[in-house]
Scaffold this motif. Structure first.
Motif, PDB file in Angstrom:
ATOM      1  N   SER A   1      85.349   8.547 -37.555  1.00 41.91           N
ATOM      2  CA  SER A   1      84.245   8.261 -38.639  1.00 41.91           C
ATOM      3  C   SER A   1      84.249   9.444 -39.403  1.00 41.91           C
ATOM      4  CB  SER A   1      83.117   7.912 -37.721  1.00 41.91           C
ATOM      5  OG  SER A   1      83.405   6.850 -37.247  1.00 41.91           O
ATOM      6  N   GLY A   2      83.659   9.229 -40.696  1.00 40.72           N
ATOM      7  CA  GLY A   2      83.199  10.308 -41.603  1.00 40.72           C
ATOM      8  C   GLY A   2      83.000   9.615 -42.995  1.00 40.72           C
ATOM      9  N   ARG A   3      82.837  10.692 -43.778  1.00 45.55           N
ATOM     10  CA  ARG A   3      82.034  10.057 -45.096  1.00 45.55           C
ATOM     11  C   ARG A   3      83.426   9.693 -45.846  1.00 45.55           C
ATOM     12  NH1 ARG A   3      80.160  14.703 -47.832  1.00 45.55           N
ATOM     13  NH2 ARG A   3      81.417  15.677 -46.291  1.00 45.55           N
ATOM     14  N   LEU A   4      83.534   8.729 -46.634  1.00 49.08           N
ATOM     15  CA  LEU A   4      84.636   8.205 -47.610  1.00 49.08           C
ATOM     16  C   LEU A   4      84.472   8.821 -48.822  1.00 49.08           C
ATOM     17  CD1 LEU A   4      87.369   6.307 -47.441  1.00 49.08           C
ATOM     18  CD2 LEU A   4      85.597   4.705 -48.536  1.00 49.08           C
ATOM     19  N   LEU A   5      85.501   9.771 -48.929  1.00 47.39           N
ATOM     20  CA  LEU A   5      85.441  10.354 -50.447  1.00 47.39           C
ATOM     21  C   LEU A   5      86.909  10.789 -50.984  1.00 47.39           C
ATOM     22  CD1 LEU A   5      82.870  13.386 -49.929  1.00 47.39           C
ATOM     23  CD2 LEU A   5      82.551  11.261 -51.186  1.00 47.39           C
ATOM     24  N   GLY A   6      87.105  10.688 -52.150  1.00 48.23           N
ATOM     25  CA  GLY A   6      88.236  11.072 -52.957  1.00 48.23           C
ATOM     26  C   GLY A   6      88.305  10.129 -54.025  1.00 48.23           C
ATOM     27  N   GLY A   7      89.351   9.368 -54.183  1.00 43.67           N
ATOM     28  CA  GLY A   7      89.860   8.602 -55.556  1.00 43.67           C
ATOM     29  C   GLY A   7      91.220   8.953 -55.901  1.00 43.67           C
ATOM     30  N   ASN A   8      91.474   8.932 -57.411  1.00 41.36           N
ATOM     31  CA  ASN A   8      92.721   9.409 -57.909  1.00 41.36           C
ATOM     32  C   ASN A   8      93.209  10.622 -57.604  1.00 41.36           C
ATOM     33  OD1 ASN A   8      93.995  10.601 -60.656  1.00 41.36           O
ATOM     34  ND2 ASN A   8      94.550   8.558 -60.023  1.00 41.36           N
ATOM     35  N   LEU A   9      94.277  10.741 -56.997  1.00 36.79           N
ATOM     36  CA  LEU A   9      95.005  12.152 -56.458  1.00 36.79           C
ATOM     37  C   LEU A   9      94.979  13.207 -57.568  1.00 36.79           C
ATOM     38  CD1 LEU A   9      96.255  13.786 -54.066  1.00 36.79           C
ATOM     39  CD2 LEU A   9      98.252  12.411 -54.205  1.00 36.79           C
ATOM     40  N   SER A  10      95.443  12.717 -58.610  1.00 37.72           N
ATOM     41  CA  SER A  10      95.693  13.611 -59.778  1.00 37.72           C
ATOM     42  C   SER A  10      94.460  14.381 -60.033  1.00 37.72           C
ATOM     43  CB  SER A  10      96.366  12.894 -60.834  1.00 37.72           C
ATOM     44  OG  SER A  10      97.681  12.423 -60.583  1.00 37.72           O
ATOM     45  N   MET A  11      93.361  13.589 -60.164  1.00 38.63           N
ATOM     46  CA  MET A  11      92.165  13.784 -60.547  1.00 38.63           C
ATOM     47  C   MET A  11      91.416  14.649 -59.408  1.00 38.63           C
ATOM     48  SD  MET A  11      90.257  13.972 -63.051  1.00 38.63           S
ATOM     49  CE  MET A  11      91.229  13.009 -64.139  1.00 38.63           C
ATOM     50  N   ILE A  12      91.719  14.410 -58.345  1.00 36.77           N
ATOM     51  CA  ILE A  12      90.931  15.283 -57.298  1.00 36.77           C
ATOM     52  C   ILE A  12      91.500  16.577 -57.314  1.00 36.77           C
ATOM     53  CG2 ILE A  12      91.194  15.774 -54.745  1.00 36.77           C
ATOM     54  CD1 ILE A  12      91.267  12.711 -54.452  1.00 36.77           C
ATOM     55  N   CYS A  13      92.972  16.766 -57.734  1.00 34.46           N
ATOM     56  CA  CYS A  13      93.743  18.175 -57.974  1.00 34.46           C
ATOM     57  C   CYS A  13      93.237  18.761 -59.236  1.00 34.46           C
ATOM     58  CB  CYS A  13      94.984  18.189 -57.902  1.00 34.46           C
ATOM     59  SG  CYS A  13      95.791  17.646 -56.116  1.00 34.46           S
ATOM     60  N   ALA A  14      93.046  17.925 -60.015  1.00 33.20           N
ATOM     61  CA  ALA A  14      92.686  18.659 -61.602  1.00 33.20           C
ATOM     62  C   ALA A  14      91.116  19.340 -61.461  1.00 33.20           C
ATOM     63  CB  ALA A  14      92.414  17.627 -62.657  1.00 33.20           C
ATOM     64  N   VAL A  15      90.462  18.851 -60.658  1.00 40.44           N
ATOM     65  CA  VAL A  15      88.919  19.451 -60.562  1.00 40.44           C
ATOM     66  C   VAL A  15      88.903  20.746 -59.236  1.00 40.44           C
ATOM     67  CG1 VAL A  15      87.857  17.546 -61.704  1.00 40.44           C
ATOM     68  CG2 VAL A  15      87.985  17.961 -59.198  1.00 40.44           C
ATOM     69  N   TRP A  75      96.109   0.217 -48.664  1.00 40.39           N
ATOM     70  CA  TRP A  75      94.691  -0.546 -49.053  1.00 40.39           C
ATOM     71  C   TRP A  75      94.875  -0.658 -50.705  1.00 40.39           C
ATOM     72  CZ3 TRP A  75      91.433  -1.793 -45.171  1.00 40.39           C
ATOM     73  CH2 TRP A  75      90.126  -2.338 -45.965  1.00 40.39           C
ATOM     74  N   ARG A  76      94.552  -2.066 -51.218  1.00 44.99           N
ATOM     75  CA  ARG A  76      94.652  -2.490 -52.319  1.00 44.99           C
ATOM     76  C   ARG A  76      93.395  -2.103 -53.188  1.00 44.99           C
ATOM     77  NH1 ARG A  76      99.244  -3.660 -53.989  1.00 44.99           N
ATOM     78  NH2 ARG A  76      98.607  -5.013 -55.655  1.00 44.99           N
ATOM     79  N   SER A  77      93.310  -0.626 -53.445  1.00 48.12           N
ATOM     80  CA  SER A  77      92.401   0.004 -54.355  1.00 48.12           C
ATOM     81  C   SER A  77      92.897   0.871 -55.144  1.00 48.12           C
ATOM     82  CB  SER A  77      91.191   0.387 -53.464  1.00 48.12           C
ATOM     83  OG  SER A  77      90.219   0.856 -54.221  1.00 48.12           O
ATOM     84  N   GLY A  78      92.600   0.647 -56.559  1.00 47.34           N
ATOM     85  CA  GLY A  78      93.314   1.473 -57.549  1.00 47.34           C
ATOM     86  C   GLY A  78      94.102   0.913 -58.589  1.00 47.34           C
ATOM     87  N   HIS A  79      95.073   1.235 -59.106  1.00 53.79           N
ATOM     88  CA  HIS A  79      95.516   0.766 -60.311  1.00 53.79           C
ATOM     89  C   HIS A  79      96.598  -0.602 -59.703  1.00 53.79           C
ATOM     90  CE1 HIS A  79      94.591   4.779 -61.426  1.00 53.79           C
ATOM     91  NE2 HIS A  79      94.723   4.271 -62.932  1.00 53.79           N
ATOM     92  N   CYS A  80      95.816  -1.733 -59.125  1.00 55.71           N
ATOM     93  CA  CYS A  80      96.787  -2.673 -58.552  1.00 55.71           C
ATOM     94  C   CYS A  80      95.953  -3.899 -58.700  1.00 55.71           C
ATOM     95  CB  CYS A  80      97.076  -2.351 -56.949  1.00 55.71           C
ATOM     96  SG  CYS A  80      95.671  -1.697 -56.180  1.00 55.71           S
ATOM     97  N   LEU A 123      93.029   7.375 -45.708  1.00 55.39           N
ATOM     98  CA  LEU A 123      93.035   6.150 -46.399  1.00 55.39           C
ATOM     99  C   LEU A 123      93.887   6.019 -47.631  1.00 55.39           C
ATOM    100  CD1 LEU A 123      92.520   3.035 -46.026  1.00 55.39           C
ATOM    101  CD2 LEU A 123      90.515   3.267 -47.368  1.00 55.39           C
ATOM    102  N   VAL A 124      94.935   5.647 -47.773  1.00 57.09           N
ATOM    103  CA  VAL A 124      95.962   5.730 -48.740  1.00 57.09           C
ATOM    104  C   VAL A 124      95.904   4.242 -49.571  1.00 57.09           C
ATOM    105  CG1 VAL A 124      98.221   6.181 -50.002  1.00 57.09           C
ATOM    106  CG2 VAL A 124      97.270   7.266 -47.491  1.00 57.09           C
ATOM    107  N   GLY A 125      95.500   4.246 -50.681  1.00 55.69           N
ATOM    108  CA  GLY A 125      95.430   3.218 -51.745  1.00 55.69           C
ATOM    109  C   GLY A 125      96.595   2.579 -52.426  1.00 55.69           C
ATOM    110  N   ASP A 126      96.757   2.140 -53.235  1.00 52.42           N
ATOM    111  CA  ASP A 126      97.773   2.075 -54.090  1.00 52.42           C
ATOM    112  C   ASP A 126      98.500   3.092 -54.817  1.00 52.42           C
ATOM    113  OD1 ASP A 126      99.690  -0.439 -55.164  1.00 52.42           O
ATOM    114  OD2 ASP A 126      99.081   0.462 -56.813  1.00 52.42           O
ATOM    115  N   VAL A 127      99.683   3.370 -54.754  1.00 53.28           N
ATOM    116  CA  VAL A 127     100.266   4.364 -55.651  1.00 53.28           C
ATOM    117  C   VAL A 127     101.230   3.773 -56.622  1.00 53.28           C
ATOM    118  CG1 VAL A 127     101.550   6.515 -55.433  1.00 53.28           C
ATOM    119  CG2 VAL A 127     100.020   6.131 -53.684  1.00 53.28           C
TER     120      VAL A 127
END
Length: 316
Positions: free
Chosen positions: A189-203, A280-285, A249-253
């Motif tokens: 269990s934990g807080r779900l955080l993240g999103g687009n991998l490139s943007m996570i690294c960009a900031v 997981w079907r979340s993102g550019h899919c 949790l890895v979404g669509d790549v």
């Protein structure tokens, strides 16, 4: 742009936001790139589902690869949050430019007027900032142009509206037509955080970078070849962002061979001693399922389940 941060706040518990009510007003803003909007189609889509649409001025602007100037896009964001007649905020599209707004956001204003905020891709920068400094749940979910008006499959819409309306059961349903893959077993269990991998690294290295301690990290991406996904995951590892995760949790790549991606995920994440679930079907899919950023969840990679452990919206 004025930096409105008064103190580095990192919220360990994110509050639910008011649910989108029947007949509610949805604001449409363009905090990133521009896109042509069929206003009649968008209005009809909202009306058919029982909502009203209010389009903010920046949606009609274009400044190169951006939807208007930074000032225009930031103004729309602030005004949509500040207006108590607005029940939810949807983004027109992603693209480019969201990070340019971060040091101008009035997070105190947002804290006073929490409401559902929806988008993905470049909008990840805003999710990271809002969850960190305003402290309420946001929604990694479909945008108006490419998703809601783009004839994506029914789970895209159903997932979003159930989540925002408060009808989402604790166990998030994943369509059986798209099998999930357990990269590493376990349950956490934990807080779900993240999103687009490139943007996570960009900031990374800024005041808005991902607070990765004790989280379930969600990542997705598009138009990144496998070697660049490798580079981005290595960036997270070298920055220490994988050290204290509870799970991944890895979404669509999109655009990457699935078998090759799973081998890379096993190499980079499989030895962390935490559950890792991919596909997981979340993102550019298509479909593009909605996920609540900042919410407390349970990731069960053995049973291949994602379970809400808190309310993400509350009815008035």
């Amino acid at each position: 742009m004025t930096n409105r941060l008064t103190a580095p706040v990192s919220f360990k518990a994110h509050s639910a936001v008011p649910a989108l009510p029947a007949g509610g007003v949805v604001a449409l803003i363009a905090p990133a790139g521009p896109a042509e909007l069929d206003l009649n189609l968008a209005t009809q889509w909202m009306h058919a589902r029982g909502y009203q649409l209010r389009v903010y001025p920046g949606v009609w602007q274009r400044e190169g690869y951006l939807a208007g100037s930074d000032a225009e896009r930031l103004r729309d964001l602030h005004e949509a949050f500040a207006d108590d007649s607005i029940d939810a905020i949807f983004c027109l599209r992603g693209g480019y430019g969201s990070p340019r707004l971060l040091d101008g956001i009035d997070f105190e204003l947002l804290r006073r007027h929490p409401k559902p905020f929806v988008g993905y891709s470049d909008i990840t920068a805003l999710h990271l900032a809002i969850t960190r400094y305003a402290g309420f749940v946001t929604f990694h979910g479909p945008m108006v142009n490419a998703d809601l008006l783009g004839n994506k499959q029914p789970p895209t819409e159903t997932s979003l509206l159930r989540m925002l309306g408060g009808q989402q059961p604790p166990v998030l349903e994943h369509p059986a037509a798209w099998p999930l893959t357990t990269i590493a077993p376990g349950c956490a269990s934990g807080r779900l955080l993240g999103g687009n991998l490139s943007m996570i690294c960009a900031v990374m290295g800024t005041a808005f970078e991902l607070d990765s301690e004790d989280i379930i990290l969600f990542i997705e991406d598009v138009n990144e070849p496998l070697y660049r996904v490798d580079r981005l995951l290595t960036h997270l590892r070298l920055a220490g962002k994988l050290d204290r995760l509870r799970g991944v949790l890895v979404g669509d790549v999109a655009g990457v061979d699935v078998a090759a991606l799973e081998r890379l995920l096993t190499q980079e994440l499989g030895g962390l001693g935490i559950p890792v679930l991919a596909g997981w079907r979340s993102g550019h899919c298509d479909p593009n399922l909605t996920l609540p950023m900042g919410a407390q969840v349970r990731l069960d990679a053995d049973q291949q389940l994602l379970v809400l452990e808190q309310d993400v919206v509350v009815s008035a």
